[in-house]
Design a protein around this motif. Structure first.
Motif, PDB file in Angstrom:
ATOM      1  N   SER A   1       0.819  -1.227   0.000  1.00  0.00           N
ATOM      2  CA  SER A   1       0.000   0.000   0.000  1.00  0.00           C
ATOM      3  C   SER A   1       0.846   1.267   0.000  1.00  0.00           C
ATOM      4  O   SER A   1       0.744   2.118   0.868  1.00  0.00           O
ATOM      5  CB  SER A   1      -0.950  -0.001   1.204  1.00  0.00           C
ATOM      6  N   GLU A   2       1.666   1.356  -1.070  1.00  0.00           N
ATOM      7  CA  GLU A   2       2.615   2.471  -1.162  1.00  0.00           C
ATOM      8  C   GLU A   2       2.027   3.651  -1.930  1.00  0.00           C
ATOM      9  O   GLU A   2       1.975   4.760  -1.428  1.00  0.00           O
ATOM     10  CB  GLU A   2       3.898   1.954  -1.835  1.00  0.00           C
ATOM     11  N   ASN A   3       1.556   3.376  -3.152  1.00  0.00           N
ATOM     12  CA  ASN A   3       1.171   4.460  -4.069  1.00  0.00           C
ATOM     13  C   ASN A   3      -0.227   4.184  -4.628  1.00  0.00           C
ATOM     14  O   ASN A   3      -0.550   3.022  -4.949  1.00  0.00           O
ATOM     15  CB  ASN A   3       2.218   4.498  -5.202  1.00  0.00           C
ATOM     16  N   PRO A   4      -1.077   5.212  -4.776  1.00  0.00           N
ATOM     17  CA  PRO A   4      -2.455   4.959  -5.219  1.00  0.00           C
ATOM     18  C   PRO A   4      -2.566   4.135  -6.512  1.00  0.00           C
ATOM     19  O   PRO A   4      -3.415   3.237  -6.603  1.00  0.00           O
ATOM     20  CB  PRO A   4      -3.025   6.372  -5.407  1.00  0.00           C
ATOM     21  N   SER A   5      -1.715   4.391  -7.504  1.00  0.00           N
ATOM     22  CA  SER A   5      -1.856   3.641  -8.761  1.00  0.00           C
ATOM     23  C   SER A   5      -1.458   2.170  -8.589  1.00  0.00           C
ATOM     24  O   SER A   5      -2.007   1.275  -9.240  1.00  0.00           O
ATOM     25  CB  SER A   5      -1.061   4.298  -9.899  1.00  0.00           C
ATOM     26  N   GLU A   6      -0.516   1.935  -7.710  1.00  0.00           N
ATOM     27  CA  GLU A   6      -0.124   0.546  -7.391  1.00  0.00           C
ATOM     28  C   GLU A   6      -1.299  -0.187  -6.733  1.00  0.00           C
ATOM     29  O   GLU A   6      -1.616  -1.342  -7.067  1.00  0.00           O
ATOM     30  CB  GLU A   6       1.087   0.584  -6.442  1.00  0.00           C
ATOM     31  N   ILE A   7      -1.959   0.492  -5.807  1.00  0.00           N
ATOM     32  CA  ILE A   7      -3.060  -0.134  -5.058  1.00  0.00           C
ATOM     33  C   ILE A   7      -4.232  -0.462  -5.998  1.00  0.00           C
ATOM     34  O   ILE A   7      -4.828  -1.540  -5.927  1.00  0.00           O
ATOM     35  CB  ILE A   7      -3.487   0.787  -3.887  1.00  0.00           C
TER      36      ILE A   7
ATOM     37  N   CYS B   1       7.689 -10.547   9.756  1.00  0.00           N
ATOM     38  CA  CYS B   1       7.394  -9.953   8.447  1.00  0.00           C
ATOM     39  C   CYS B   1       7.516  -8.431   8.506  1.00  0.00           C
ATOM     40  O   CYS B   1       6.961  -7.791   9.396  1.00  0.00           O
ATOM     41  CB  CYS B   1       5.964 -10.353   8.067  1.00  0.00           C
ATOM     42  N   ILE B   2       8.247  -7.884   7.538  1.00  0.00           N
ATOM     43  CA  ILE B   2       8.350  -6.428   7.392  1.00  0.00           C
ATOM     44  C   ILE B   2       7.601  -6.013   6.138  1.00  0.00           C
ATOM     45  O   ILE B   2       7.819  -6.591   5.066  1.00  0.00           O
ATOM     46  CB  ILE B   2       9.821  -5.978   7.252  1.00  0.00           C
ATOM     47  N   MET B   3       6.725  -5.033   6.251  1.00  0.00           N
ATOM     48  CA  MET B   3       6.056  -4.469   5.082  1.00  0.00           C
ATOM     49  C   MET B   3       6.444  -2.993   4.971  1.00  0.00           C
ATOM     50  O   MET B   3       6.185  -2.205   5.895  1.00  0.00           O
ATOM     51  CB  MET B   3       4.536  -4.590   5.215  1.00  0.00           C
ATOM     52  N   ALA B   4       7.072  -2.649   3.853  1.00  0.00           N
ATOM     53  CA  ALA B   4       7.466  -1.260   3.639  1.00  0.00           C
ATOM     54  C   ALA B   4       6.270  -0.425   3.214  1.00  0.00           C
ATOM     55  O   ALA B   4       5.432  -0.894   2.433  1.00  0.00           O
ATOM     56  CB  ALA B   4       8.555  -1.180   2.575  1.00  0.00           C
ATOM     57  N   HIS B   5       6.203   0.769   3.745  1.00  0.00           N
ATOM     58  CA  HIS B   5       5.275   1.851   3.363  1.00  0.00           C
ATOM     59  C   HIS B   5       3.958   1.882   4.140  1.00  0.00           C
ATOM     60  O   HIS B   5       3.800   2.712   5.018  1.00  0.00           O
ATOM     61  CB  HIS B   5       5.035   1.884   1.850  1.00  0.00           C
ATOM     62  N   CYS B   6       2.955   1.082   3.767  1.00  0.00           N
ATOM     63  CA  CYS B   6       1.654   1.142   4.451  1.00  0.00           C
ATOM     64  C   CYS B   6       1.150   2.579   4.545  1.00  0.00           C
ATOM     65  O   CYS B   6       0.695   3.027   5.605  1.00  0.00           O
ATOM     66  CB  CYS B   6       1.746   0.506   5.850  1.00  0.00           C
ATOM     67  N   VAL B   7       1.260   3.300   3.432  1.00  0.00           N
ATOM     68  CA  VAL B   7       0.830   4.704   3.402  1.00  0.00           C
ATOM     69  C   VAL B   7      -0.691   4.787   3.419  1.00  0.00           C
ATOM     70  O   VAL B   7      -1.273   5.655   4.063  1.00  0.00           O
ATOM     71  CB  VAL B   7       1.385   5.403   2.135  1.00  0.00           C
ATOM     72  N   TRP B   8      -1.328   3.861   2.685  1.00  0.00           N
ATOM     73  CA  TRP B   8      -2.772   3.975   2.450  1.00  0.00           C
ATOM     74  C   TRP B   8      -3.559   2.805   3.040  1.00  0.00           C
ATOM     75  O   TRP B   8      -4.659   2.508   2.549  1.00  0.00           O
ATOM     76  CB  TRP B   8      -3.038   4.076   0.933  1.00  0.00           C
ATOM     77  N   SER B   9      -3.044   2.160   4.073  1.00  0.00           N
ATOM     78  CA  SER B   9      -3.741   1.008   4.657  1.00  0.00           C
ATOM     79  C   SER B   9      -5.065   1.454   5.290  1.00  0.00           C
ATOM     80  O   SER B   9      -5.078   2.371   6.114  1.00  0.00           O
ATOM     81  CB  SER B   9      -2.846   0.353   5.721  1.00  0.00           C
ATOM     82  N   ASP B  10      -6.152   0.792   4.906  1.00  0.00           N
ATOM     83  CA  ASP B  10      -7.461   1.128   5.496  1.00  0.00           C
ATOM     84  C   ASP B  10      -7.640   0.351   6.806  1.00  0.00           C
ATOM     85  O   ASP B  10      -6.729  -0.353   7.249  1.00  0.00           O
ATOM     86  CB  ASP B  10      -8.594   0.847   4.492  1.00  0.00           C
ATOM     87  N   ASP B  11      -8.832   0.462   7.412  1.00  0.00           N
ATOM     88  CA  ASP B  11      -9.043  -0.174   8.723  1.00  0.00           C
ATOM     89  C   ASP B  11      -8.881  -1.692   8.650  1.00  0.00           C
ATOM     90  O   ASP B  11      -8.332  -2.312   9.556  1.00  0.00           O
ATOM     91  CB  ASP B  11     -10.439   0.170   9.276  1.00  0.00           C
ATOM     92  N   THR B  12      -9.396  -2.306   7.566  1.00  0.00           N
ATOM     93  CA  THR B  12      -9.279  -3.761   7.407  1.00  0.00           C
ATOM     94  C   THR B  12      -7.809  -4.163   7.370  1.00  0.00           C
ATOM     95  O   THR B  12      -7.373  -5.109   8.047  1.00  0.00           O
ATOM     96  CB  THR B  12      -9.961  -4.209   6.084  1.00  0.00           C
ATOM     97  N   GLU B  13      -7.042  -3.420   6.565  1.00  0.00           N
ATOM     98  CA  GLU B  13      -5.614  -3.757   6.418  1.00  0.00           C
ATOM     99  C   GLU B  13      -4.843  -3.489   7.717  1.00  0.00           C
ATOM    100  O   GLU B  13      -3.992  -4.290   8.124  1.00  0.00           O
ATOM    101  CB  GLU B  13      -5.003  -2.946   5.272  1.00  0.00           C
ATOM    102  N   THR B  14      -5.169  -2.373   8.370  1.00  0.00           N
ATOM    103  CA  THR B  14      -4.497  -2.027   9.624  1.00  0.00           C
ATOM    104  C   THR B  14      -4.713  -3.135  10.662  1.00  0.00           C
ATOM    105  O   THR B  14      -3.774  -3.551  11.356  1.00  0.00           O
ATOM    106  CB  THR B  14      -5.025  -0.667  10.149  1.00  0.00           C
ATOM    107  N   ALA B  15      -5.939  -3.635  10.734  1.00  0.00           N
ATOM    108  CA  ALA B  15      -6.246  -4.718  11.680  1.00  0.00           C
ATOM    109  C   ALA B  15      -5.465  -5.978  11.315  1.00  0.00           C
ATOM    110  O   ALA B  15      -4.960  -6.698  12.194  1.00  0.00           O
ATOM    111  CB  ALA B  15      -7.745  -5.003  11.675  1.00  0.00           C
ATOM    112  N   MET B  16      -5.336  -6.246  10.015  1.00  0.00           N
ATOM    113  CA  MET B  16      -4.602  -7.433   9.566  1.00  0.00           C
ATOM    114  C   MET B  16      -3.112  -7.325   9.918  1.00  0.00           C
ATOM    115  O   MET B  16      -2.481  -8.307  10.321  1.00  0.00           O
ATOM    116  CB  MET B  16      -4.790  -7.582   8.050  1.00  0.00           C
TER     117      MET B  16
END
Ligand code: GUN
Ligand code: FE
Length: 429
Positions: free
Chosen positions: A230-236, A265-280
């Motif tokens: 979840s780095e960049n809007p077009s990627e997402i 596990c390391i995940m780079a960025h997480c700029v645009w993580s929504d509530d579902t993703e944040t909980a995960m």
């Protein structure tokens, strides 16, 4: 107390480290004690038991934990500071893939990786998690150089079997086979401080079959995982099209078995993580690698770091060279504060900006958690320390607090003020 081990000593100077994401511990005149590479704590008066140890006299200098870079691309070091005119996806195609493809040539890889490892050794970084390329030999060579550097690192052969140019893409089965061979070779090499980490590049360049195969290797070999999320809007947007059955981007890793509580596990960025993703991310103990300068350069955005920390997510800081222009983690701390302030004012005032203490925590104890207890000088932590001549940065003031001195170092200083560096109690210089 009759320690004679070479990794047992005392540093005497002004000491600072993070207690947590909100508070710093600072001592004007203190002793940081290292016993066999592990911190025995910081004391204003040296306890009797430690008096026989050799004292490294650094009075007037600043002692802080070595910094932790949770996400950096070794092969991108060659073009750092250039190509900042694009967003993520065209940037990958224009600059990243053509450069990384060159690492099939071992002599080019050696030359480039030597510059990279020398730079990291001389800087403030004590620990790092590193992406290499898909090439097994060059990745092994990088790991040998990292081992020689004295730094503590995880490094990964990159995997990618789709949406990458023909001269760089891998076949799924071949990618898994090469990864297994690489893991076997790393085990054979028996490095002391250089560890393998599985590195699926990101969902757009990895099929479900590849990621599922890597999850099996993670379990079989007991190795951690790193990737981008979840780095960049077009990627997402692209991920949503590629993987229509997922609940959020992270779910593509989750469904493949790569995001599990018991697989670090390391995940780079997480700029645009929504509530579902944040909980995960929270549920699966994922460590977020916040990469603020890269997120600005590639027009990705700014991650809500204070929100993540308040929700109890784990996070550290990263340079993400060459999305970030420099490997300097002092610069990354600065960028984290800057990005969070702009985000706060321009985008969402309910998410407070990072304080200096918060950003310093991310760059030390936050990221250090990937090694267990690292990134602090508290008792029981792996002893990583920098000795810094911060007062070489001119000022007429003689009444600066230790916290102000550390902040000044972050804003005004650079690697030239680093006069000594210890990693797990070993002196690098
Ligand atoms: N996403 C996939 N690959 C990359 C990379 O090399 N850099 C960044 N910043 N994001 C990525
Ligand atoms: Fe990256």
């Amino acid at each position: 107390m009759n320690e004679t081990h070479e990794n047992s000593f005392v540093l005497h100077g002004s000491v600072i480290y993070s207690k947590n994401a909100k508070e710093l511990c600072a001592f004007e005149d203190a002793y940081a004690v290292c016993i066999n590479g592990i911190s025995a704590g910081v004391f204003e008066k040296l306890p009797e038991a430690y008096r026989p140890l050799p004292v490294v006299e650094t009075k007037g200098k600043l002692i802080m934990p070595g910094l932790v870079d949770l996400h950096i691309h070794a092969p991108q070091y060659s073009f750092r500071g250039t190509g900042m005119d694009m967003e993520l996806l065209p940037w990958l195609n224009t600059y990243v893939f053509p450069e990384e493809a060159k690492y099939s040539d071992l002599s080019y890889a050696e030359k480039a990786y030597r510059l990279f490892t020398d730079d990291l050794r001389q800087g403030a970084t004590a620990r790092a998690c590193i992406f290499a390329t898909s090439h097994k030999e060059a990745t092994l060579r990088l790991m040998e150089m990292l081992e020689e550097s004295g730094l503590e690192t995880f490094a990964g052969k990159v995997n990618m079997d789709r949406n990458v140019p023909d001269d760089y893409v891998e076949d799924t089965g071949e990618s898994l086979k090469q990864t297994k061979e690489w893991l076997d070779a790393v085990n054979q090499a028996a490095f002391r401080r250089t560890r393998p980490i599985l590195t699926p590049r990101f969902t757009p360049s990895c099929t479900r079959a590849l990621m599922t195969g890597l999850a099996e290797l993670a379990k079989e070999y007991g190795v951690p995982v790193q990737s981008h999320l979840s780095e960049n809007p077009s990627e997402i947007e692209w991920v949503k099209k590629l993987e229509p059955d997922i609940s959020c981007y992270a779910d593509s890793y989750k469904q493949s078995g790569l995001m599990e509580k018991d697989i670090p596990c390391i995940m780079a960025h997480c700029v645009w993580s929504d509530d579902t993703e944040t909980a995960m991310l929270k549920e699966n103990n994922v460590l977020i690698a916040h990469s603020p300068e890269s997120n600005i350069n590639l027009c990705s955005g700014a991650a809500p770091m204070t929100k993540y920390l308040e929700l109890g997510l784990k996070a550290g800081l990263a340079s993400d060279v060459a999305g970030g222009s420099t490997s300097s983690m002092f610069s990354a701390i600065r960028a984290a504060i800057h990005a969070s302030k702009l985000r706060f004012r321009l985008y969402e005032e309910t998410v407070r900006p990072l304080t200096f203490a918060g950003a310093f925590y991310l760059a030390t104890k936050g990221g250090g958690a990937f090694w267990g207890r690292a990134g602090s000088l508290e008792e029981g932590y792996l002893f990583d320390a920098l000795i810094i001549d911060d007062m070489a940065i001119p000022t007429a003031r003689e009444d600066l607090t230790v916290s102000e001195r550390a902040e000044r170092m972050v804003y005004l200083g650079d690697e030239r003020q680093i006069k000594g560096k210890y990693v797990s109690g070993r002196r690098l210089f």
